[in-house]
Enzyme design. Structure first.
Site, PDB file in Angstrom:
ATOM      1  N   ARG A 354       1.362  -1.534   0.282  1.00  0.00           N
ATOM      2  CA  ARG A 354      -0.171   0.127  -0.631  1.00  0.00           C
ATOM      3  C   ARG A 354       0.784   0.621   0.008  1.00  0.00           C
ATOM      4  NH1 ARG A 354      -2.795   2.844   4.322  1.00  0.00           N
ATOM      5  NH2 ARG A 354      -4.448   3.583   3.676  1.00  0.00           N
ATOM      6  N   SER A 423     -12.644  -3.719   0.137  1.00  0.00           N
ATOM      7  CA  SER A 423     -12.788  -3.431   1.664  1.00  0.00           C
ATOM      8  C   SER A 423     -14.323  -2.874   1.891  1.00  0.00           C
ATOM      9  CB  SER A 423     -12.308  -1.669   1.904  1.00  0.00           C
ATOM     10  OG  SER A 423     -10.729  -1.970   1.940  1.00  0.00           O
ATOM     11  N   LYS A 452      -5.073   5.781   8.057  1.00  0.00           N
ATOM     12  CA  LYS A 452      -6.498   5.740   6.722  1.00  0.00           C
ATOM     13  C   LYS A 452      -6.818   6.812   7.630  1.00  0.00           C
ATOM     14  CE  LYS A 452      -8.834   4.125   3.832  1.00  0.00           C
ATOM     15  NZ  LYS A 452      -9.754   2.456   3.393  1.00  0.00           N
TER      16      LYS A 452
END
Ligand SMILES: Nc1ncnc2c1ncn2[C@@H]1O[C@H](COP(=O)(O)OP(=O)(O)O)[C@@H](O)[C@H]1O
Ligand SMILES: Cc1ncc(COP(=O)(O)O)c(N)n1
Ligand SMILES: [Mg+2]
Length: 533
Positions: A354, A423, A452
């Site tokens: 990521r 997700s 996040k």
């Protein structure tokens, strides 16, 4: 009968796990032997080797699964048709069944030609005596050439005794029609009604195959799980070398189930496998009749130099899911590949790259380096969001969020072999992910996190609601670390397969040590939780 999430670590994964615990090595090598995914095919021999037992053996070999065989009939068959059938006495079928089932740790049984009522009876009895994790029934009645392989006398016992035990039954149009008393099946809508009526006979899932659907430019199959339909389409390959498609499809489904796939994913992979085999076989010339055989091993030949994984996805890979973060790696002065290597050495079972603020060329380079590390250890590697990077480095799959590329588009770009995760915060999103062809969902944030921005939390209750609604395996994410991981895993739904972590691994001095502690805690808690339920 089917445990939807059975798991079989690949040898590479077992090595990766064993690396950090030398005490387990003796037990580990023993369990690799015991847990080899194994399909038993109970079917007829085809002397031409395109269909029957021979198709099943070749398909399982191509999919990396062991296949044993109980032969119900020997056919004299070639590309012209079936010249003779010699049925094996039911007593001897029973003896073969006992030999294999009593000794060889069969995971999935797949049936093909079952020519007599007596043979179906001994099969039923054996399955009751030696239960397996899944039963795939291909109700073979007529060969592609039009010759009868099992007459209408077996229909009653199929309907009344075998189908209720089946996890999936895969009739073609003629077989579906015979099971339903001879009704005409000519359209996709007819196939849907047929799937529903056959489901009423008791199998958990039905796949009505449309290879012979008149006037259809695609090859369309209808899948029904008792609640929802799924229309599976592929290109119709222009070829006469289609002898064995049905047997290969069913044995590929069995092989994927044996490796731990979910039912719909197993069916998708199998359909793609048959389509690819048909495509690769379209120009081969074997025999002078109209029904040439498939070249089942084309995929193996094609993959001889490829390092891509034979086993595409095992839900147990979600156990300790490590998500990288370039800010943390910069802070600790590590390359992404070094961080990934340490995580795997500690026991991470799947990696997601990521990289939100890494430039594309650097990201691609890093992804290639990480993939080398992952492949060496047999650990799958996914890319967050960036389908282009996943395609460019041939990663094992992608993970997408609700505002990224829709999962069904990602699936059509990446093909059925790659892993796709989505997700999801709600049951509706989890359902859509399943419809779109995802393999797993990531659900959270369970706790609040600063990796996040603006991410709402759903808490343990929200996570449990999503798990209970999801047909797919789930990995929990968001603020999970050593201090709270036990409460997450103790939630208990069978499909909650692991936890995804970022800071708890990558914002620590020794990644491998943290991974080791987390791995132990998650696997022990999963074991005690599933034993209690
Ligand atoms: N020409 C073709 N091109 C692509 N897929 C095909 C073709 N013919 C059959 N299939 C697929 O092969 C599988 C076996 O289907 P079918 O031929 O209907 O069963 P059977 O071999 O039992 O008669 C199905 O998934 C079907 O959609
Ligand atoms: C021994 C045997 N078993 C099954 C089939 C069906 O073949 P197909 O896969 O083409 O439907 C066959 N022709 N012979
Ligand atoms: Mg066919």
């Amino acid at each position: 009968m089917l445990n939807q999430f059975v798991s079989f670590p690949e040898p590479g994964q077992m090595q990766a796990l064993a690396m950090y615990d030398t005490n387990v090595s003796a037990a580990t090598s023993e369990s690799i032997k015991e847990r080899m995914p194994h399909v038993l095919s109970v079917a007829g021999s085809d002397s031409g080797a395109g269909a029957g037992i021979q198709a099943d053996l070749k398909t399982c070999a191509a999919r990396g699964v062991y296949c044993s065989t109980v032969i119900t009939a020997v056919t004299a068959q070639n590309t012209v048709g079936v010249q003779g059938v010699n049925i094996v006495p039911e007593k001897f079928v029973s003896e073969q069944l006992k030999s294999v089932l009593s000794d060889m740790n069969v995971t999935v049984v797949k049936t093909g030609m079952l020519p007599t009522v007596g043979i179906v009876k001994v099969l039923n009895d054996s399955l009751k005596q030696f239960p397996v994790q899944a039963l795939v029934v291909d109700p073979v009645m007529v060969s592609t050439s039009g010759d009868v392989l099992a007459g209408p006398s077996i229909l009653d016992i199929l309907r009344e005794q075998l189908l209720p035990m089946a996890d999936i039954v895969t009739p073609n149009l003629k077989e579906a029609s015979a099971l339903l008393g001879g009704i005409k099946l000519q359209t996709i809508s007819d196939m849907r009604s047929a799937a529903k009526s056959i489901h009423d006979m008791g199998p958990r899932n039905v796949l009505v195959k449309g290879g012979d659907l008149p006037a259809s430019s695609d090859a369309v199959d209808i899948f029904f799980d008792g609640v929802e339909f799924c229309e599976l389409r592929s290109l119709r390959i222009q070829t006469q070398n289609s002898h064995g498609t049905g047997c290969s499809l069913a044995s590929c489904i069995a092989a994927e189930l044996a490796k731990g796939s979910q039912m719909l994913q197993a069916v998708r992979v199998a359909k793609h496998y048959v389509e690819t085999a048909l495509d690769y076989s379209k120009d081969i010339h074997i025999g002078n009749g109209l029904q040439g055989p498939l070249d089942h091993l084309c995929k193996l030949k094609r993959n001889v130099h490829s390092s891509s994984r034979l086993q595409r996805f095992n839900p147990d890979d979600l156990l300790l899911y490590a998500v990288t973060d370039s800010k943390m790696n910069n802070k600790w002065g590590r390359s992404i590949a070094a961080a990934v290597k340490a995580a795997i050495e500690g026991g991470a079972t799947i990696i997601q790259l990521r990289e939100k603020d890494t430039e594309t060329n650097n990201f691609l380079e890093a992804a290639k380096n990480c993939l080398e590390v992952c492949r060496l250890h047999g650990v799958p590697m996914l890319i967050n969001d960036r389908i282009d990077i996943a395609l460019a480095c041939d990663a094992d799959g992608v993970h997408v969020g609700q505002s990224d590329m829709p999962a069904h588009v990602a699936r059509s770009l990446l093909g059925p072999q790659k892993i796709i995760g989505v997700s999801c915060k709600t049951p509706e999103q989890a359902h859509q992910a399943w419809v779109d062809g995802a393999d797993y969902i990531g659900s959270g944030g369970v706790y609040s996190t600063n990796t996040k921005a603006n991410n709402s939390t759903i808490g343990l209750d929200g996570l449990k609601t999503v798990c209970l609604a999801s047909k797919l395996p789930v990995v929990a994410i968001g603020g999970i670390g050593l201090s709270n991981v036990r409460s997450v895993v103790e939630l208990g739904p069978e499909n909650l397969k692991g936890v995804a972590v970022v800071s708890a691994l990558f914002d620590r001095e020794c990644i491998a040590t943290e991974a080791r502690k987390l791995h132990t805690l998650v696997s022990e808690t999963l074991k005690t939780t599933s034993a209690a339920s």
